[in-house]
Structure formats: C-alpha cells, structure tokens
Design an enzyme around this catalytic site. Structure first.
Site, PDB file in Angstrom:
ATOM      1  N   GLY A 197      -3.587   4.679  -6.544  1.00  0.00           N
ATOM      2  CA  GLY A 197      -3.937   3.339  -5.403  1.00  0.00           C
ATOM      3  C   GLY A 197      -4.965   3.896  -4.792  1.00  0.00           C
ATOM      4  NE  ARG A 207      -0.651   2.426  -9.931  1.00  0.00           N
ATOM      5  CZ  ARG A 207      -1.066   3.124  -8.859  1.00  0.00           C
ATOM      6  NH1 ARG A 207      -1.110   3.496  -8.560  1.00  0.00           N
ATOM      7  NH2 ARG A 207      -0.773   1.784  -7.966  1.00  0.00           N
ATOM      8  CG  ASP A 254       1.902   5.075   1.158  1.00  0.00           C
ATOM      9  OD1 ASP A 254       2.177   3.834   2.088  1.00  0.00           O
ATOM     10  OD2 ASP A 254       2.187   4.927   0.041  1.00  0.00           O
ATOM     11  CG  ASP A 302       2.922  11.031  -4.715  1.00  0.00           C
ATOM     12  OD1 ASP A 302       2.511  10.290  -4.722  1.00  0.00           O
ATOM     13  OD2 ASP A 302       4.198  11.543  -4.110  1.00  0.00           O
ATOM     14  NE  ARG A 362       7.030   0.142  -3.212  1.00  0.00           N
ATOM     15  CZ  ARG A 362       6.291  -0.014  -4.284  1.00  0.00           C
ATOM     16  NH1 ARG A 362       6.010   1.083  -4.329  1.00  0.00           N
ATOM     17  NH2 ARG A 362       5.260  -0.679  -4.643  1.00  0.00           N
ATOM     18  CB  THR A 412      -1.687   7.910  -0.491  1.00  0.00           C
ATOM     19  OG1 THR A 412      -1.185   7.182   0.157  1.00  0.00           O
ATOM     20  CG2 THR A 412      -2.220   9.080   0.143  1.00  0.00           C
ATOM     21  CG  ASP A 459       3.091   9.551   0.415  1.00  0.00           C
ATOM     22  OD1 ASP A 459       2.151   9.719   0.570  1.00  0.00           O
ATOM     23  OD2 ASP A 459       4.179   8.934  -0.134  1.00  0.00           O
TER      24      ASP A 459
END
Ligand code: ADP
Length: 328
Positions: free
Chosen positions: A15, A76, A132, A107, A176, A130, A134
């Site tokens: 992403g 991707r 996020d 990741d 998510r 990213t 995360d």
C-alpha cells in the site's frame, strides 16, 4: 566503509503512503553522496521480476519530497510469492550487479524481503511506509502523521455539518488491526467516542455515553470508528443500532476511505523519510542486512525484519483515558 557496495536498488511495495517519495529521494541522494550507484525499481517486486531498473542521480528525485503516492509505483506482486518468481528477481539483480536492496513498504513487503534475503543471502534493508503505524520497531511509520492530519481535517468539516443540524456522525477511518489512526485523530478532532480494534469498549457503553452527552446539553457528536473495531460490527450496523436506541439523534455515517492515504506528506513525514533514507544507506554501508530502520525516542534504530513483522506495535492506552475525560 571497506566493503561498501557499488550498486544498490530501491523499490516501493504494498500500500502506498505519503512520504514514500521523500524516502526515495533520501535513499537516492544518500547513495550518490556516498559514491554508490542507485537504481530505482518500478512497480515494486514486479519490477524486480520484469527487470524494470532505472539508474537514478541526484536530479532524478527533484521536486518529489512534497508529493504523495510513489513516483516509481507500487504493486501487489503474486509472482514474488513463488520461489520461481523470486529466482527470476534474483537473476535480474545479480545480472545488474546490484549488491543490496532497500524496500520501502509494510509488513507484507518485509515478509517478501526477508524470504528473499534468506533464500539468496542477499542484503536487504526495510523502510516502514504505511499509514497504519502498525509496525514493531519504530514509533512512527511513514505516512501515519500525514494520514491523521488528513483525518482530522475531514472530521473538522464533518463537525460543521453535525453542529449545524444537531446530528450524530459516525466516521469510519482506516485501521483493520490497529487503532492508532482512530485514537489519535479521534482525540485531535474532539470525538465523543472512539472504537478501536485493540479494546472492546462495547455498544452499551457507547449508548450510555451518548445519552449522557445529550443530557449534558450536547446537541451533536462525532464517533470515530476504526475499520476493524472490536465490537465486530461495521460502521453502518453500529449507526443503526444507536439510531434505534436513541431516536432523538439524527444519525449519519461517513466512510473516509482512500482519501486517508493521499496528499502531500506532512513536514513530520518528510523529515522522518529523510532520516530513514539516509540511515538505510549508512546501514548498508556498515554491512547491515535483514533489518528495518525505525525511530525510537528520536534515535534511528535497526530491528531485525523478523521482529518487525512478528512484533506488535502497541497503542498508548493512556490516550483512551484522555479521550474519556475530555468527552464529558
Ligand atoms: P504491505 O507491504 O503494504 O503490507 P502487501 O501485504 O500487499 O503490502 O505486500 C506487498 C507485496 O509483498 C506483495 O504483493 C508480495 O509481492 C510481497 N509479499 C507479501 N507477502 C509475501 C510472502 N509471504 N512471500 C513473498 N512475498 C510476499
């Protein structure tokens, strides 16, 4: 700096996130600064397999520090998940005389990089990109700061409508598995309640809180919900549940979606990307591999890719308390 590589390559994968271009610029310019040839690989791992390499120079990355997305594209790539695909990638990299690879991604991209490193003993360094936030091993990932600012700006606009019409807005934000975006943008935008994947605050509690707000004279409210919030219900289900139980509220839903990924990177993300890019090249020069660069307590650090992938980046639970106190 004895065994400094002569040629390296860099790609962006997975992403996209604001700040990837600033990181690319930093990787290219730091390479040139240290006398290393730097090739940009287009379309992420797909470009490795298809041999889409472009030799960069300091001027190739002019005027991109301020741009969102990634100018060398991301993709991707299913083929890279297969041993045959990775072998093709390795052959291209070897034929090109490339001696190390910088992967800017999340990741998933790091999992691919780690497998590639293990199979061919090929040096790789990751830069976490990213929105996020995360990833274990760094306090901040590229794009996160920009994303929370984008979300706060969007919620500010929604608030204008909410307060003009006495409405209750449910705003779904990305996340998510991680509530960093929801929790921080929720506090920044003055949300009434924030639902995140890490803690189940429960729908009853949400109702109680909204009832209390109404009694205390609030006529409009904003509830921020992460995509993967732990109630297990999506934003529309939560909104209709609240509407049924609290009929005096006029309820609306807003899903912010992909706009959260876009836009010019914030100054914070540009500085972070610049530091990470330079540190990635200096780490390669020092012979480091199979690691991700990160920032902890304002210092640049390396974390083994395996740990970065497997570890959990924790939310700051104190923020939940802060949000509770301030939403009375
Ligand atoms: P992100 O890096 O943002 O988490 P993805 O999970 O889509 O994004 O991963 C990006 C790319 O990394 C994938 O398209 C694939 O090419 C590669 N990748 C991810 N997981 C693996 C894996 N287990 N083995 C090999 N390559 C992988």
């Amino acid at each position: 700096m004895k065994n400094q590589p002569k040629k390296i390559a860099v790609l962006t994968s997975g992403g996209d996130a604001p700040g990837m271009n600033a990181a690319l610029r930093a990787v290219v310019r730091a390479s040139v600064f240290y006398g290393i040839e730097c090739f940009a690989i287009h379309q992420g791992y797909q470009g490795l397999i298809d041999n889409e390499f472009e030799l960069m120079n300091a001027r190739s990355v002019n005027n991109i520090i301020n741009k969102g997305g990634t100018i060398i594209k991301s993709a991707r790539c299913l083929e890279f998940r297969t041993p045959e695909g990775r072998k093709k990638a390795y052959n291209n990299i070897k034929n090109g005389g490339i001696e190390a690879l910088v992967v800017i991604g999340g990741d998933g991209s790091f999992t691919g990089a780690m497998i590639f490193q293990n199979e061919f003993n090929f040096p790789v360094i990751g830069i976490p990109g990213t929105i996020d936030n995360d990833i274990y091993g760094t306090r901040y990932t590229l794009g996160y700061d920009t994303a929370i600012n984008t979300v706060v700006e969007a919620i500010d606009k929604i608030r204008d409508t909410a307060s003009s019409h006495n409405r209750l807005f449910f705003v779904e934000v990305m996340g998510r598995d991680a509530g960093h975006i929801a929790l921080n943008s929720g506090i920044g935008a003055g949300a009434e309640e924030i639902l995140i994947p890490e803690e189940n605050l429960g729908l009853e509690r949400l109702l109680e809180s909204l009832k209390k707000s109404e009694k205390s004279g609030k006529s409009s409210s904003i509830v921020v919900i992460a995509e993967g919030d732990k109630t297990g219900k999506n934003v529309f289900e939560i909104a209709s549940y609240v509407e049924k139980n609290l009929p005096y509220y006029e309820v609306r839903v807003s899903v912010l979606g992909h706009m959260q990924r876009g836009g010019a990177p914030s100054c914070f993300d540009r500085v972070l990307a610049s530091r990470m890019g330079v540190f990635a090249i200096e780490s390669i020069i020092e012979g480091k591999s199979n690691s991700m660069v990160g920032v902890i307590d304002d210092k640049m650090v390396l974390t083994p890719l395996k740990k970065a992938i497997k570890g959990k980046s924790k939310i700051n639970t104190n923020l939940i308390k802060v949000s509770d106190i301030l939403s009375i």
